[in-house]
Design a protein around this motif. Structure first.
Motif, mmCIF file in Angstrom:
data_model
loop_
_atom_site.group_PDB
_atom_site.id
_atom_site.type_symbol
_atom_site.label_atom_id
_atom_site.label_comp_id
_atom_site.label_asym_id
_atom_site.label_seq_id
_atom_site.Cartn_x
_atom_site.Cartn_y
_atom_site.Cartn_z
ATOM 1 N N VAL A 62 -7.092 17.415 -7.091
ATOM 2 C CA VAL A 62 -6.530 17.515 -5.741
ATOM 3 C C VAL A 62 -7.141 16.438 -4.844
ATOM 4 O O VAL A 62 -6.451 15.860 -4.003
ATOM 5 C CB VAL A 62 -6.749 18.932 -5.155
ATOM 6 N N GLU A 63 -8.426 16.145 -5.051
ATOM 7 C CA GLU A 63 -9.068 15.072 -4.281
ATOM 8 C C GLU A 63 -8.397 13.731 -4.583
ATOM 9 O O GLU A 63 -8.122 12.940 -3.679
ATOM 10 C CB GLU A 63 -10.555 14.999 -4.608
ATOM 11 N N ILE A 64 -8.121 13.486 -5.852
ATOM 12 C CA ILE A 64 -7.438 12.246 -6.237
ATOM 13 C C ILE A 64 -6.042 12.198 -5.615
ATOM 14 O O ILE A 64 -5.604 11.161 -5.109
ATOM 15 C CB ILE A 64 -7.378 12.115 -7.778
ATOM 16 N N LEU A 65 -5.341 13.336 -5.617
ATOM 17 C CA LEU A 65 -4.024 13.425 -4.997
ATOM 18 C C LEU A 65 -4.109 13.113 -3.508
ATOM 19 O O LEU A 65 -3.297 12.342 -2.979
ATOM 20 C CB LEU A 65 -3.424 14.817 -5.210
ATOM 21 N N SER A 66 -5.103 13.674 -2.824
ATOM 22 C CA SER A 66 -5.270 13.424 -1.392
ATOM 23 C C SER A 66 -5.573 11.953 -1.119
ATOM 24 O O SER A 66 -5.064 11.370 -0.163
ATOM 25 C CB SER A 66 -6.393 14.294 -0.826
ATOM 26 N N THR A 67 -6.389 11.355 -1.969
ATOM 27 C CA THR A 67 -6.692 9.932 -1.831
ATOM 28 C C THR A 67 -5.431 9.100 -2.018
ATOM 29 O O THR A 67 -5.182 8.149 -1.260
ATOM 30 C CB THR A 67 -7.761 9.510 -2.858
ATOM 31 N N CYS A 68 -4.621 9.469 -2.986
ATOM 32 C CA CYS A 68 -3.363 8.776 -3.238
ATOM 33 C C CYS A 68 -2.439 8.899 -2.028
ATOM 34 O O CYS A 68 -1.826 7.912 -1.599
ATOM 35 C CB CYS A 68 -2.705 9.364 -4.485
ATOM 36 N N GLU A 69 -2.352 10.098 -1.452
ATOM 37 C CA GLU A 69 -1.506 10.305 -0.270
ATOM 38 C C GLU A 69 -2.021 9.489 0.912
ATOM 39 O O GLU A 69 -1.232 8.910 1.658
ATOM 40 C CB GLU A 69 -1.460 11.790 0.085
ATOM 41 N N ALA A 70 -3.340 9.429 1.084
ATOM 42 C CA ALA A 70 -3.925 8.652 2.176
ATOM 43 C C ALA A 70 -3.601 7.163 2.013
ATOM 44 O O ALA A 70 -3.270 6.476 2.985
ATOM 45 C CB ALA A 70 -5.430 8.866 2.238
ATOM 46 N N LYS A 71 -3.672 6.683 0.768
ATOM 47 C CA LYS A 71 -3.332 5.284 0.515
ATOM 48 C C LYS A 71 -1.861 5.013 0.799
ATOM 49 O O LYS A 71 -1.506 3.966 1.344
ATOM 50 C CB LYS A 71 -3.669 4.908 -0.933
ATOM 51 N N LEU A 72 -0.995 5.967 0.440
ATOM 52 C CA LEU A 72 0.430 5.815 0.713
ATOM 53 C C LEU A 72 0.681 5.744 2.217
ATOM 54 O O LEU A 72 1.426 4.883 2.692
ATOM 55 C CB LEU A 72 1.229 6.969 0.092
ATOM 56 N N ILE A 73 0.065 6.629 2.968
ATOM 57 C CA ILE A 73 0.214 6.625 4.424
ATOM 58 C C ILE A 73 -0.292 5.305 4.998
ATOM 59 O O ILE A 73 0.341 4.715 5.877
ATOM 60 C CB ILE A 73 -0.527 7.832 5.046
ATOM 61 N N ASN A 74 -1.411 4.820 4.481
ATOM 62 C CA ASN A 74 -1.964 3.544 4.926
ATOM 63 C C ASN A 74 -0.984 2.403 4.652
ATOM 64 O O ASN A 74 -0.755 1.540 5.503
ATOM 65 C CB ASN A 74 -3.307 3.299 4.239
ATOM 66 N N LYS A 75 -0.398 2.391 3.456
ATOM 67 C CA LYS A 75 0.576 1.331 3.108
ATOM 68 C C LYS A 75 1.790 1.397 4.029
ATOM 69 O O LYS A 75 2.285 0.358 4.486
ATOM 70 C CB LYS A 75 1.031 1.475 1.653
ATOM 71 N N ILE A 76 2.278 2.604 4.301
ATOM 72 C CA ILE A 76 3.437 2.759 5.194
ATOM 73 C C ILE A 76 3.088 2.260 6.587
ATOM 74 O O ILE A 76 3.878 1.535 7.208
ATOM 75 C CB ILE A 76 3.908 4.235 5.219
ATOM 76 N N ASN A 77 1.897 2.615 7.069
ATOM 77 C CA ASN A 77 1.467 2.133 8.387
ATOM 78 C C ASN A 77 1.341 0.616 8.406
ATOM 79 O O ASN A 77 1.695 -0.032 9.388
ATOM 80 C CB ASN A 77 0.132 2.769 8.793
ATOM 81 N N ASN A 78 0.829 0.028 7.322
ATOM 82 C CA ASN A 78 0.704 -1.425 7.245
ATOM 83 C C ASN A 78 2.070 -2.101 7.242
ATOM 84 O O ASN A 78 2.247 -3.155 7.853
ATOM 85 C CB ASN A 78 -0.092 -1.842 6.013
ATOM 86 N N LEU A 79 3.042 -1.511 6.561
ATOM 87 C CA LEU A 79 4.386 -2.073 6.568
ATOM 88 C C LEU A 79 4.972 -2.040 7.967
ATOM 89 O O LEU A 79 5.610 -2.995 8.405
ATOM 90 C CB LEU A 79 5.299 -1.316 5.596
ATOM 91 N N ARG A 101 8.069 9.144 16.631
ATOM 92 C CA ARG A 101 7.724 8.794 15.247
ATOM 93 C C ARG A 101 7.827 10.029 14.365
ATOM 94 O O ARG A 101 7.060 10.206 13.441
ATOM 95 C CB ARG A 101 6.324 8.202 15.184
ATOM 96 N N ILE A 102 8.766 10.862 14.640
ATOM 97 C CA ILE A 102 8.915 12.117 13.917
ATOM 98 C C ILE A 102 9.061 11.914 12.411
ATOM 99 O O ILE A 102 8.415 12.621 11.647
ATOM 100 C CB ILE A 102 10.081 12.949 14.496
ATOM 101 N N PRO A 103 9.858 10.965 11.920
ATOM 102 C CA PRO A 103 9.951 10.835 10.462
ATOM 103 C C PRO A 103 8.607 10.565 9.794
ATOM 104 O O PRO A 103 8.291 11.166 8.777
ATOM 105 C CB PRO A 103 10.913 9.655 10.272
ATOM 106 N N ALA A 104 7.792 9.701 10.359
ATOM 107 C CA ALA A 104 6.482 9.418 9.772
ATOM 108 C C ALA A 104 5.599 10.651 9.846
ATOM 109 O O ALA A 104 4.860 10.956 8.909
ATOM 110 C CB ALA A 104 5.819 8.243 10.481
ATOM 111 N N ASN A 105 5.671 11.365 10.984
ATOM 112 C CA ASN A 105 4.869 12.585 11.116
ATOM 113 C C ASN A 105 5.323 13.636 10.123
ATOM 114 O O ASN A 105 4.509 14.358 9.568
ATOM 115 C CB ASN A 105 4.965 13.134 12.538
ATOM 116 N N LYS A 106 6.634 13.742 9.915
ATOM 117 C CA LYS A 106 7.137 14.733 8.973
ATOM 118 C C LYS A 106 6.678 14.421 7.559
ATOM 119 O O LYS A 106 6.343 15.326 6.799
ATOM 120 C CB LYS A 106 8.664 14.814 9.035
#
Length: 137
Positions: A62-79, A101-106
Motif C-alpha cells: 500500500v505504501e508503494i501504491l501511495s508513492t505511485c499515486e503521489a508520483k502520478l499527481i506530481n506528473k499531472i501537476n508538472n504537465l 480545478r474540480i477534475p484534478a481534485n476529484k
C-alpha cells in the motif's frame, strides 16, 4: 475485533480536512505526521503488536501504491505547469482556485479514498481469515 476499533479510531484521527487545513496554515508534512504519531502512540503500538508478517507485507505494498499515486499527481501537476508556462508565462487565477480545478481534485480524492478503502478492506479481510482459521483449529 480490536484491530478494527484501532483502525477506525486512527482513520478518524487522520481527518483529511484537518490535515489540509494544517497544510494551508503552513505546517510541514513532517510536523503533521509527528503530531499524529505522538497523539496516537498507544494505538499505533497496539496495532503493531496485532500485525502479522503478511499484514506488514500488505502495508508495504500500500505504501508503494501511495508513492505511485503521489508520483502520478506530481506528473499531472508538472504537465499543467508546463502548459501554463507555454502560454506566455501567465498564471490564470481561475485555474489556481480550488473550485475551478474540480477534475484534478476529484482524481486525487478518488485515489486517496480508493487506497484507504483498499487498506482497510484488506486488513479486515486478513483479520477475518485469521479469526476463521482460529475457529477451525
Amino acid at each position: 475485533m480490536r484491530i478494527i476499533k484501532i483502525l477506525n479510531s486512527l482513520e478518524i484521527s487522520w481527518s483529511r480536512e484537518k490535515i489540509l487545513t494544517k497544510i494551508k496554515n503552513g505546517h510541514s508534512t513532517d510536523e503533521i505526521i509527528n503530531e499524529f504519531l505522538i497523539k496516537n502512540k498507544e494505538q499505533i503500538k497496539e496495532l503493531n503488536t496485532l500485525l502479522r508478517p503478511e499484514d506488514i507485507d500488505l502495508l508495504n505494498k500500500v505504501e508503494i501504491l501511495s508513492t505511485c499515486e503521489a508520483k502520478l499527481i506530481n506528473k499531472i501537476n508538472n504537465l499543467n505547469y508546463l502548459k501554463n508556462k507555454d502560454k506566455h508565462y501567465k498564471i490564470n487565477e481561475k485555474q489556481l482556485s480550488l473550485p475551478n480545478r474540480i477534475p484534478a481534485n476529484k482524481i486525487s480524492l478518488f485515489m486517496v479514498n480508493w487506497s484507504n478503502k483498499i487498506l482497510i478492506i484488506s486488513l479486515l479481510t486478513i483479520s477475518a481469515i485469521a479469526l476463521s482459521k482460529q475457529a477451525w483449529a
